[in-house]
Design a protein around this motif. Structure first.
Motif, PDB file in Angstrom:
ATOM      1  N   ASN A  34      38.214   8.586  63.172  1.00 52.12           N
ATOM      2  CA  ASN A  34      37.372   9.502  63.943  1.00 52.12           C
ATOM      3  C   ASN A  34      38.055  10.829  64.272  1.00 52.12           C
ATOM      4  O   ASN A  34      37.544  11.595  65.070  1.00 52.12           O
ATOM      5  CB  ASN A  34      36.929   8.840  65.250  1.00 52.12           C
ATOM      6  N   THR A  46      47.460   1.714  66.592  1.00 55.13           N
ATOM      7  CA  THR A  46      47.400   0.345  67.080  1.00 55.13           C
ATOM      8  C   THR A  46      46.315  -0.377  66.302  1.00 55.13           C
ATOM      9  O   THR A  46      45.216   0.163  66.118  1.00 55.13           O
ATOM     10  CB  THR A  46      47.048   0.309  68.589  1.00 55.13           C
ATOM     11  N   ASN A  48      43.486  -3.035  66.004  1.00 53.43           N
ATOM     12  CA  ASN A  48      42.548  -3.677  66.916  1.00 53.43           C
ATOM     13  C   ASN A  48      41.583  -4.501  66.058  1.00 53.43           C
ATOM     14  O   ASN A  48      40.514  -4.031  65.692  1.00 53.43           O
ATOM     15  CB  ASN A  48      41.823  -2.605  67.729  1.00 53.43           C
ATOM     16  N   GLN A  51      40.016  -2.930  62.866  1.00 50.13           N
ATOM     17  CA  GLN A  51      39.995  -1.482  63.099  1.00 50.13           C
ATOM     18  C   GLN A  51      41.391  -0.987  63.479  1.00 50.13           C
ATOM     19  O   GLN A  51      42.257  -1.762  63.880  1.00 50.13           O
ATOM     20  CB  GLN A  51      39.041  -1.150  64.238  1.00 50.13           C
ATOM     21  N   TYR A  52      41.578   0.314  63.359  1.00 49.61           N
ATOM     22  CA  TYR A  52      42.808   0.963  63.818  1.00 49.61           C
ATOM     23  C   TYR A  52      42.441   1.989  64.874  1.00 49.61           C
ATOM     24  O   TYR A  52      41.515   2.771  64.696  1.00 49.61           O
ATOM     25  CB  TYR A  52      43.513   1.671  62.660  1.00 49.61           C
ATOM     26  N   ASP A  53      43.175   1.959  65.985  1.00 51.02           N
ATOM     27  CA  ASP A  53      43.038   2.989  67.017  1.00 51.02           C
ATOM     28  C   ASP A  53      44.129   4.018  66.760  1.00 51.02           C
ATOM     29  O   ASP A  53      45.319   3.681  66.763  1.00 51.02           O
ATOM     30  CB  ASP A  53      43.189   2.392  68.411  1.00 51.02           C
ATOM     31  N   THR A  55      45.801   7.722  67.781  1.00 54.66           N
ATOM     32  CA  THR A  55      45.936   8.769  68.781  1.00 54.66           C
ATOM     33  C   THR A  55      46.803   9.871  68.206  1.00 54.66           C
ATOM     34  O   THR A  55      47.957   9.622  67.820  1.00 54.66           O
ATOM     35  CB  THR A  55      46.587   8.219  70.066  1.00 54.66           C
TER      36      THR A  55
END
Length: 79
Positions: A34, A46, A48, A51-53, A55
């Protein structure tokens, strides 16, 4: 959570290099992220589930770009 640097975008895949061992890559399809990332961006990732978070570490990215620019300018200043 681990830090990575976006090395390149290859056929719609983000190729991240792990900061602890740049020989290790993490491949993530661009359309699942995103953020609008560019080569050289430093991120924390990270996992999840499936999915990948991600930052974006804007300050660290800018610091690294400033250091690289300074290194590139150094030989020019010696002339």
């Amino acid at each position: 959570m681990a830090k990575f640097t976006l090395d390149r975008i290859d056929n719609g895949i983000y190729v991240f290099l792990w900061s602890e061992d740049e020989g290790k890559q993490l491949l993530i399809p661009k359309d699942t992220v995103n953020h609008d990332l560019r080569e050289g961006d430093i991120v924390e990732i990270t996992r999840n589930g499936d999915q990948y978070d991600i930052t974006l570490l804007e300050e660290e990215t800018q610091d690294m770009k400033d250091r690289v620019s300074a290194l590139l300018e150094k030989p020019k200043n010696k002339k």
